[in-house]
Design a protein around this motif. Structure first.
Motif, mmCIF file in Angstrom:
data_model
loop_
_atom_site.group_PDB
_atom_site.id
_atom_site.type_symbol
_atom_site.label_atom_id
_atom_site.label_comp_id
_atom_site.label_asym_id
_atom_site.label_seq_id
_atom_site.Cartn_x
_atom_site.Cartn_y
_atom_site.Cartn_z
ATOM 1 N N ASN A 26 0.798 -1.230 0.000
ATOM 2 C CA ASN A 26 0.000 0.000 0.000
ATOM 3 C C ASN A 26 0.825 1.273 0.000
ATOM 4 O O ASN A 26 0.266 2.372 0.025
ATOM 5 N N GLY A 27 2.170 1.154 -0.024
ATOM 6 C CA GLY A 27 3.029 2.319 -0.090
ATOM 7 C C GLY A 27 3.246 3.040 1.219
ATOM 8 O O GLY A 27 3.943 4.065 1.264
ATOM 9 N N ARG A 28 2.702 2.545 2.335
ATOM 10 C CA ARG A 28 2.869 3.183 3.637
ATOM 11 C C ARG A 28 4.351 3.208 4.008
ATOM 12 O O ARG A 28 5.080 2.232 3.798
ATOM 13 N N ILE A 29 4.795 4.342 4.585
ATOM 14 C CA ILE A 29 6.196 4.522 4.955
ATOM 15 C C ILE A 29 6.294 4.782 6.451
ATOM 16 O O ILE A 29 5.553 5.604 7.005
ATOM 17 N N HIS A 30 7.207 4.080 7.123
ATOM 18 C CA HIS A 30 7.557 4.358 8.511
ATOM 19 C C HIS A 30 9.020 4.765 8.572
ATOM 20 O O HIS A 30 9.884 4.055 8.040
ATOM 21 N N VAL A 31 9.292 5.892 9.230
ATOM 22 C CA VAL A 31 10.643 6.425 9.339
ATOM 23 C C VAL A 31 11.067 6.398 10.801
ATOM 24 O O VAL A 31 10.448 7.054 11.654
ATOM 25 N N ASN A 32 12.114 5.640 11.107
ATOM 26 C CA ASN A 32 12.683 5.662 12.452
ATOM 27 C C ASN A 32 13.585 6.872 12.601
ATOM 28 O O ASN A 32 14.391 7.154 11.705
ATOM 29 N N ASP A 33 13.474 7.586 13.725
ATOM 30 C CA ASP A 33 14.378 8.712 13.986
ATOM 31 C C ASP A 33 15.002 8.529 15.360
ATOM 32 O O ASP A 33 14.299 8.394 16.367
ATOM 33 N N GLY A 90 16.609 9.427 18.719
ATOM 34 C CA GLY A 90 16.459 10.578 19.597
ATOM 35 C C GLY A 90 17.763 11.009 20.263
ATOM 36 O O GLY A 90 18.811 10.383 20.085
ATOM 37 N N GLN A 91 17.664 12.053 21.046
ATOM 38 C CA GLN A 91 18.851 12.579 21.726
ATOM 39 C C GLN A 91 18.911 12.140 23.180
ATOM 40 O O GLN A 91 19.677 11.259 23.533
ATOM 41 N N ASP A 92 18.070 12.718 24.020
ATOM 42 C CA ASP A 92 18.158 12.461 25.446
ATOM 43 C C ASP A 92 17.044 11.599 25.998
ATOM 44 O O ASP A 92 17.171 11.057 27.089
ATOM 45 N N SER A 93 15.915 11.484 25.282
ATOM 46 C CA SER A 93 14.755 10.865 25.906
ATOM 47 C C SER A 93 14.006 9.856 25.052
ATOM 48 O O SER A 93 13.643 8.785 25.534
ATOM 49 N N TRP A 94 13.741 10.182 23.781
ATOM 50 C CA TRP A 94 12.749 9.411 23.026
ATOM 51 C C TRP A 94 13.255 8.942 21.669
ATOM 52 O O TRP A 94 13.915 9.694 20.949
ATOM 53 N N GLU A 95 12.908 7.690 21.345
ATOM 54 C CA GLU A 95 13.097 7.134 20.006
ATOM 55 C C GLU A 95 11.750 7.152 19.292
ATOM 56 O O GLU A 95 10.710 6.908 19.912
ATOM 57 N N GLU A 96 11.756 7.411 17.981
ATOM 58 C CA GLU A 96 10.512 7.667 17.263
ATOM 59 C C GLU A 96 10.303 6.731 16.076
ATOM 60 O O GLU A 96 11.247 6.391 15.358
ATOM 61 N N VAL A 97 9.025 6.363 15.856
ATOM 62 C CA VAL A 97 8.562 5.812 14.578
ATOM 63 C C VAL A 97 7.586 6.826 14.015
ATOM 64 O O VAL A 97 6.584 7.167 14.655
ATOM 65 N N ASN A 98 7.886 7.338 12.823
ATOM 66 C CA ASN A 98 7.066 8.372 12.196
ATOM 67 C C ASN A 98 6.381 7.847 10.943
ATOM 68 O O ASN A 98 6.958 7.055 10.188
ATOM 69 N N ALA A 157 3.012 24.014 16.354
ATOM 70 C CA ALA A 157 2.336 24.173 15.074
ATOM 71 C C ALA A 157 3.186 23.631 13.927
ATOM 72 O O ALA A 157 4.395 23.863 13.863
ATOM 73 N N GLY A 158 2.556 22.904 13.027
ATOM 74 C CA GLY A 158 3.212 22.410 11.825
ATOM 75 C C GLY A 158 3.998 21.133 11.989
ATOM 76 O O GLY A 158 4.570 20.640 11.012
ATOM 77 N N VAL A 159 4.053 20.594 13.206
ATOM 78 C CA VAL A 159 4.841 19.385 13.441
ATOM 79 C C VAL A 159 3.964 18.144 13.306
ATOM 80 O O VAL A 159 2.860 18.099 13.855
ATOM 81 N N ARG A 160 4.461 17.140 12.569
ATOM 82 C CA ARG A 160 3.810 15.838 12.533
ATOM 83 C C ARG A 160 4.473 14.978 13.612
ATOM 84 O O ARG A 160 5.636 14.593 13.488
ATOM 85 N N TYR A 161 3.720 14.666 14.662
ATOM 86 C CA TYR A 161 4.268 13.926 15.786
ATOM 87 C C TYR A 161 4.342 12.427 15.476
ATOM 88 O O TYR A 161 3.635 11.921 14.604
ATOM 89 N N PRO A 162 5.194 11.691 16.199
ATOM 90 C CA PRO A 162 5.371 10.257 15.924
ATOM 91 C C PRO A 162 4.099 9.462 16.165
ATOM 92 O O PRO A 162 3.248 9.844 16.969
ATOM 93 N N ILE A 163 4.002 8.310 15.491
ATOM 94 C CA ILE A 163 2.906 7.394 15.772
ATOM 95 C C ILE A 163 3.258 6.469 16.924
ATOM 96 O O ILE A 163 2.375 5.871 17.547
ATOM 97 N N TYR A 164 4.559 6.358 17.227
ATOM 98 C CA TYR A 164 4.988 5.529 18.358
ATOM 99 C C TYR A 164 6.328 6.043 18.866
ATOM 100 O O TYR A 164 7.188 6.457 18.076
#
Length: 551
Positions: free
Chosen positions: A232-239, A241-249, A271-278
């Motif tokens: 389905n073309g869905r994309i998950h991007v791991n980012d 983190g620095q001091d606290s949180w690891e992200e799946v976007n 404003a304007g930020v897309r927050y992580p899904i996990y």
């Protein structure tokens, strides 16, 4: 200490370890086992499957190795001259969607000569020996900005999207101000054509010039891995983190993922930020999110509930976890005890592979003593047909497609998506919308049957499927959803039935399993039926992710 400083600190000494040292086996869920496929890989960073089943593994020092027929070949596919300081080096590999005809292999690496920068290049496999690159075949597609003295935050993952474009994850070069800026490609996900040109429909194409027109999403710190769902073309991007949180976007064109203004979900409401899904905390033994893969093989060998799950892990924590569709917001443990996990890939045959930097090893994970006899997620047409002479309903015949939400009052009769979250399944009243009265099953039965399925003569044979069966107060006990098996004698036999009643029951995806041992050694067809005898009652049904396994 930041997560990436911890990661960098771990990466450096690992390259000096004896590569003969074997990593301990991971702790896996019941019903799974693993096999060591390769060892002795020097500081591996990423891997990818070629369409022909070979597994290519990138080594940080510049060699791209080949695992073929379960053996690590001694000669690399290519050996690049790279700068491998810190987190630099050969960091990504991908195959052209038309690899079988053009033999194109793409890599992301850090150049050795000044000015030192990251580059995406294309190579061509040799016609005489496809396990090595043709001499002189490198085509430089993208040269990223010169790097500062910081050797971390390079990103490096590359994958082809469902749209045929090449997506490239680039770190911010340890400078947070790069991430949101449209004046640099650092801290971004980029999108280019396979020939290196830039698609004119990129979200910032008209706001930027030159290489910056390749920007597809921004605001990332160090997207070391990402994955694309092939169905389905869905994309998950791991980012990382620095001091606290690891992200799946969730990868969405034009998004700003917030770095350095935000980390994880903090602070909220920017404003304007897309927050992580996990997110998960990198405190304690965790340090950096690595590895990314959707379970979408050509042949499904894992249990049906794994279809569409997203696998990821942590470099220091040594775990693999999964996120489940449709929301991918809650994680479940899958494996523990992995020595420095850096990548995960799913092979076409349904096995899960993970890459452990500690020991330089590749492991293959499979279900224990389970063979897939048949599976269908209905993402393509594979020979299911309406059963001849068995479709008497005036409306609501079975159709393969993507359902539309249907409700009657406050009751959801037809869900707004297939299970998985695949975009195709079999449903009654496919184009129902909200007009349930004219698209549900009415006036008789609808029946669809599978192509012939040859069952083995030994083992425990288990049919598993997902279904929903919804009805309203107007339904009666004469209405049903059922599954039948037609064996060598040609007589349909019911193996599962759900009978309606005068009640309000909504459409909810549910898993059912049936023992097919009575048909061992026969060639069978499966039939899925739904029946509504009266035109005044409301009956809707659907099924998805059908599989037969031998255990």
């Amino acid at each position: 200490m930041s997560a990436l400083r911890t990661l960098c600190r771990k990466l450096l000494p690992l390259s000096l370890l004896s590569l003969a040292q074997a990593a301990a086996a991971a702790t896996l869920p019941a019903g799974f086992t693993e096999t060591r496929v390769a060892t002795g890989l020097a500081s591996p960073t990423a891997m990818a499957f070629a369409p022909d089943g070979r597994l290519f593994v990138a080594q940080q020092g510049g060699a791209l190795r080949v695992i073929k027929n379960g053996a690590l070949l001694s000669q690399p596919f290519l050996s690049l001259n790279v700068n491998s300081s810190g987190e630099r080096g050969l960091l990504g590999v991908a195959f052209d969607p038309d690899f079988s005809t053009n033999r194109f292999v793409y890599v992301y690496y850090t150049t050795a000569s000044s000015p030192i920068h990251n580059r995406v290049s294309r190579f061509t496999a040799s016609t005489t020996n496809p396990d090595v690159a043709a001499a002189g075949s490198e085509v430089q597609l993208l040269n990223l900005p010169a790097l500062s003295s910081a050797t971390n935050h390079n990103g490096g993952a590359i994958h082809f999207g469902a749209d045929g474009r090449l997506y490239i994850a680039v770190g911010d070069n340890a400078n947070g101000s790069n991430a949101p800026s449209l004046n640099t490609t650092l801290g971004k996900v980029l999108r280019i054509n396979p020939n290196g040109s830039i698609p004119t429909d990129n979200p910032f194409f008209d706001q930027t010039t030159g290489i910056n027109q390749a920007i597809w999403a921004r605001g990332l710190r160090n997207p070391f891995n990402f994955a694309i769902d092939r169905t389905n073309g869905r994309i998950h991007v791991n980012d990382v983190g620095q001091d606290s949180w690891e992200e799946v976007n969730l990868g969405v064109a034009g998004s700003n993922y917030g770095w350095p203004q935000t980390e994880g979900n903090n602070p909220p409401g920017v404003a304007g930020v897309r927050y992580p899904i996990y997110t998960y905390q990198n405190a304690g033994s965790n340090c950096a999110i690595t590895a990314a893969a959707f379970y979408r093989p050509q042949t499904i060998t894992f249990p049906a509930e794994y279809a569409g799950r997203y696998f990821f892990g942590d470099f220091c924590g040594g775990f693999i976890r999964t996120l489940s569709p449709p929301n991918y917001s809650s994680a479940a443990d899958f494996a523990m005890g992995i020595d420095s996990l850096v990548d995960i890939q799913v092979s076409p045959d349904g096995s899960l592979y993970y890459l452990a930097r500690g020991g330089g090893e590749v492991f293959r994970v499979q279900p224990t003593a389970t063979n897939v006899v048949f599976s269908d997620d209905f993402e393509s047409a594979r020979g299911w047909t309406l059963t001849g002479g068995a479709n008497t309903a005036t409306t609501g015949l079975w159709q393969r497609g993507d359902p539309q939400p249907t409700s009657s009052g406050a009751l959801m009769l037809q869900p707004d998506r297939c299970d998985g979250p695949s975009t195709n399944c079999f449903v009654t009243g496919l184009a129902a919308g909200s007009a349930y009265a004219s698209n549900d099953v009415d006036g008789g039965q609808t029946s669809v049957q599978s192509p012939p399925i040859a069952l083995p003569s030994s083992g425990t044979l288990i049919l598993t499927f997902r279904f929903y069966f919804a009805y309203r107060l107007s339904a009666t006990s004469a209405d049903y959803f059922r599954v039948r098996v037609v064996g060598n004698d040609g007589v349909p036999q019911t193996v599962f039935v759900r009978v309606a009643s005068p009640a309000d029951v909504g459409g909810t995806w549910t898993t059912r399993s049936v023992n097919l041992g009575a048909w061992a050694g026969q060639t069978i067809q499966l039939r899925f039926d739904a029946l509504d005898l009266a035109s005044s009652s409301l009956i809707e049904a659907g099924f998805d992710n059908v599989s037969i396994t031998r255990q």
